[in-house]
Design a protein around this motif. Sequence first.
Motif, PDB file in Angstrom:
ATOM      1  N   ASN A  37       0.851  -1.189   0.000  1.00 18.09           N
ATOM      2  CA  ASN A  37       0.000   0.000   0.000  1.00 18.09           C
ATOM      3  C   ASN A  37       0.889   1.242   0.000  1.00 18.09           C
ATOM      4  N   PRO A  38       0.952   1.974  -1.088  1.00 23.05           N
ATOM      5  CA  PRO A  38       1.876   3.121  -1.160  1.00 23.05           C
ATOM      6  C   PRO A  38       1.402   4.286  -0.297  1.00 23.05           C
ATOM      7  N   TYR A  39       2.368   5.067   0.154  1.00 25.77           N
ATOM      8  CA  TYR A  39       2.083   6.291   0.898  1.00 25.77           C
ATOM      9  C   TYR A  39       3.089   7.345   0.469  1.00 25.77           C
ATOM     10  N   LYS A  40       2.586   8.464  -0.013  1.00 25.35           N
ATOM     11  CA  LYS A  40       3.429   9.594  -0.387  1.00 25.35           C
ATOM     12  C   LYS A  40       2.897  10.840   0.308  1.00 25.35           C
ATOM     13  N   ALA A  41       3.807  11.661   0.824  1.00 26.75           N
ATOM     14  CA  ALA A  41       3.374  12.852   1.559  1.00 26.75           C
ATOM     15  C   ALA A  41       4.439  13.948   1.454  1.00 26.75           C
ATOM     16  N   TRP A  42       3.994  15.188   1.613  1.00 27.60           N
ATOM     17  CA  TRP A  42       4.923  16.319   1.627  1.00 27.60           C
ATOM     18  C   TRP A  42       4.396  17.369   2.594  1.00 27.60           C
ATOM     19  N   ASP A  43       5.251  18.294   2.988  1.00 27.80           N
ATOM     20  CA  ASP A  43       4.853  19.337   3.928  1.00 27.80           C
ATOM     21  C   ASP A  43       5.735  20.565   3.770  1.00 27.80           C
ATOM     22  N   ALA A  44       5.260  21.691   4.309  1.00 30.89           N
ATOM     23  CA  ALA A  44       6.019  22.942   4.335  1.00 30.89           C
ATOM     24  C   ALA A  44       5.621  23.715   5.583  1.00 30.89           C
ATOM     25  N   SER A  45       6.564  24.507   6.112  1.00 28.88           N
ATOM     26  CA  SER A  45       6.286  25.257   7.340  1.00 28.88           C
ATOM     27  C   SER A  45       7.047  26.566   7.347  1.00 28.88           C
ATOM     28  N   ALA A  46       6.497  27.525   8.105  1.00 27.25           N
ATOM     29  CA  ALA A  46       7.154  28.814   8.361  1.00 27.25           C
ATOM     30  C   ALA A  46       7.100  29.067   9.861  1.00 27.25           C
ATOM     31  N   THR A  47       8.250  29.340  10.459  1.00 28.27           N
ATOM     32  CA  THR A  47       8.365  29.440  11.915  1.00 28.27           C
ATOM     33  C   THR A  47       8.983  30.769  12.310  1.00 28.27           C
ATOM     34  N   PHE A  48       8.350  31.448  13.270  1.00 26.81           N
ATOM     35  CA  PHE A  48       8.905  32.686  13.823  1.00 26.81           C
ATOM     36  C   PHE A  48       9.132  32.494  15.316  1.00 26.81           C
ATOM     37  N   ASP A  49      10.352  32.819  15.783  1.00 22.12           N
ATOM     38  CA  ASP A  49      10.721  32.666  17.185  1.00 22.12           C
ATOM     39  C   ASP A  49      11.108  34.006  17.790  1.00 22.12           C
ATOM     40  N   TYR A  50      10.652  34.239  19.018  1.00 24.71           N
ATOM     41  CA  TYR A  50      11.109  35.363  19.835  1.00 24.71           C
ATOM     42  C   TYR A  50      11.840  34.767  21.023  1.00 24.71           C
ATOM     43  N   MET A  51      13.128  35.150  21.192  1.00 24.50           N
ATOM     44  CA  MET A  51      14.003  34.505  22.177  1.00 24.50           C
ATOM     45  C   MET A  51      14.668  35.555  23.072  1.00 24.50           C
ATOM     46  N   PRO A  52      13.918  36.109  24.037  1.00 19.43           N
ATOM     47  CA  PRO A  52      14.474  37.160  24.895  1.00 19.43           C
ATOM     48  C   PRO A  52      15.541  36.664  25.861  1.00 19.43           C
TER      49      PRO A  52
END
Length: 529
Positions: free
Chosen positions: A452-467
């Motif tokens: 049973n084949p499985y194909k997947a993809w993803d994308a993300s954008a991350t913003f961090d504040y590090m005081p």
Amino acid sequence: MLASGSESTGGPDTQGATQGADTATGDANTQILQELERMRARIEQLETELKRRDAADPPSAAVATAERSPSAAIPLRASATATPPAQENLSTPSSQPGKPPKAEPFSFADFTWLNGNARTKTPAFDSKFFTPEIRSDVDYIVDFNHPADDTIGGSSEVFRANEFQVTQFGVGGDFHYDHVLARLMTQFGMYSFTTPRNDASPARGQWDLDTAYRYVSEAYGGYHINALNGINVEAGIFMSYIGLFSYYNFDNWAYQPSYVSSNTPWFFNGMRVQIFPNEHLKIEPWLINGWQSYGRFNHRPGFGAQFLWRPNGSISLLGNQYFLGADTLGIPGRIRYHTDDSLQVKYYDQPERLLDKAAFSLTGDMGCEHGGGVSCAGDSTQIVNGQRVVAPKQSFLGFMLYNRLWFHRDLFGFTLGGGKINNPGRYLVLLPPINGATAISGTPYFSENPGNPYKAWDASATFDYMPSQYITFRWEYDHRAANVPYFTGRGGITPPGGNTGAPGSVVPGWFPNLVRDENRLDLAILVKF
């Protein structure tokens, strides 16, 4: 005519002044000599006290935290880069008389910029015997599919939607004294349930291994040997590093890692030997129970090794290899091989500018299984009991790429990334918890059968504040997609009356709502001391 000697002698007044100056000079010299004698006596006293103190309190081998990890392990992946992935406890060899001390491994540069590596530069507290560690990960996930049961599937980091949840809270640290090493990290919150449910090995035999280890993420002890640049021999539960990202989200550039990381092991239970030939290289063989497993799936352990090379402060090259593991429950003839390799490069570093740093990480994974009715190379024909049987392809191929920018002396961070996998046979696809399904129970609503084949993809954008180096405020947008219905849709994956019957069983008249994609907003506060 005056003799030449008469000019230098002078008259009576001159002679008196000269005699007075000589007397004053003699008194001053006497005072200086007396002060020097007092200083010499004080120095001798201090030297005696130091010798007495050293005799009563001899120094032990120093233990430094180089990562998470890797990461005693570099948390490369649980840390990595492994520490690790996941944290690496590197014991410094004590110097011998007449020889300069050897450099601690990877101490020649600051590697807190690495993905999968904690960015804390100094521990909040430390002592000769114990370096404590406290971690907190609390999130609020906005799932735009709006599942009716608030349940998220297909992730090993994110589990509930539209609620505040404690993903992980851990207390522990590193023990180090007289060349003896130990590390303990507890895990409370969602990880204490979701991580054990992905391990099928407790189904073989007694004693409920998933319950026994539920609240432990790392627990091992070992010994440091003063050879080469250090050798550590350790046994217990330690981070696996495969997949680059750390098990602890504080260490990572993103909250939801791509499939290459999310679908590969977070921990190993077994033994490892960390060998540091020099300050730039680590070679680490493993002998473990199996692929993210508390016990063995069959009658064979798994073998593996990590190779970590950092030629300078801007490059980290990591290779993880796994082989000969029989990691499918009840099928002892099915053998697994896997290679996981990462490159991280810091390509920009200007601390005084607004954009002060930039780096990327690239990870590629390949794996397969053969025997027990499957094949690495593709569909093949086998004769079983006189019958012609097709062995379907059982493989894993994937990559992930992330680029991170730091601003205003690392006060802010911004990461773009994503990846893709192709998994014919689904042997590394995380099982959605439909009607309480676990890795042991499986579910008829989502097949993990070979072929049973499985194909997947993803994308993300991350913003961090590090005081502070000890806290991160994170905002992240994720898009994930698959070629088959896999993610939780609006109707949810829990029967109307709650879980019904045995875990993962069929509920008459009900079907889970699975869809092909999901979009999420992940909000988190991450703390590490």
